[in-house]
Design an enzyme around this catalytic site. Structure first.
Site, PDB file in Angstrom:
ATOM      1  CG  ASP A   1       1.011 -19.294 -73.869  1.00  0.00           C
ATOM      2  OD1 ASP A   1       2.197 -19.543 -74.170  1.00  0.00           O
ATOM      3  OD2 ASP A   1       0.046 -19.603 -74.600  1.00  0.00           O
TER       4      ASP A   1
ATOM      5  CD  GLU B   1       5.153 -22.802 -72.530  1.00  0.00           C
ATOM      6  OE1 GLU B   1       4.350 -23.687 -72.258  1.00  0.00           O
ATOM      7  OE2 GLU B   1       5.443 -22.490 -73.698  1.00  0.00           O
TER       8      GLU B   1
ATOM      9  CG  ASP C   1      -3.345 -18.444 -76.561  1.00  0.00           C
ATOM     10  OD1 ASP C   1      -2.291 -19.038 -76.867  1.00  0.00           O
ATOM     11  OD2 ASP C   1      -4.168 -18.046 -77.386  1.00  0.00           O
TER      12      ASP C   1
END
Length: 156
Positions: free
Chosen positions: A7, A67, A139
């Protein structure tokens, strides 16, 4: 198969490592790489790169997943995120790791069952899927979700 979920963020990049054996998923480790707000940009990017390189060296993942980038309303924030992603992707590339990218909605759908899930729903499902895992923060939780989604979404 060992999957490293990422992330990316300039201030705090989350990472999570899972093992998959068939359809079984188990937690290996997770954490966060933080950079100082008052630290010069070049040093922050170097800290992200070296921090992730250490994680890769320790856990020897077979592949990584992150992502897909999203565009913020603030162009400056988008640019900083892109620079952080560049440092993270460079660490993976240097280690010879392929990186799969997944849209945030697909990650949520793969983990929770709906693409509109909020962070608390994702974190609740992580507790079910990875019982006993001590998650280092939001996170790191997002990174573990990316790794789990990759286990389901990526070609075998």
């Amino acid at each position: 198969m060992i999957i490293l979920g990422l992330d990316p963020s300039l201030s705090c990049t989350g990472w999570g490592v899972i093992r998959t054996e068939g359809s079984r998923i188990s937690h290996i480790a997770n954490g966060q790489i933080k950079t100082g707000v008052n630290t010069p940009m070049a040093q922050r990017l170097a800290d992200l790169h070296s921090g992730l390189a250490a994680v890769i060296a320790e856990y020897a993942p077979d592949r990584a997943a992150a992502e897909e980038v999203f565009v913020n309303k603030n162009p400056q924030s988008t640019l900083k995120l892109a620079q952080a992603r560049g440092a993270i992707l460079a660490s993976c590339g240097t280690a010879g790791l392929g990186v799969n990218e997944h849209a945030a909605r697909k990650v949520k759908k793969a983990v929770v069952g709906t693409g509109s899930a909020d962070k608390s729903q994702v974190q609740a499902m992580l507790r079910v899927l990875l019982p006993g895992a001590q998650i280092a923060g939001a996170d790191a939780a997002d990174a573990l979700a990316v790794a789990i989604a990759d286990a389901h979404l990526a070609p075998r």
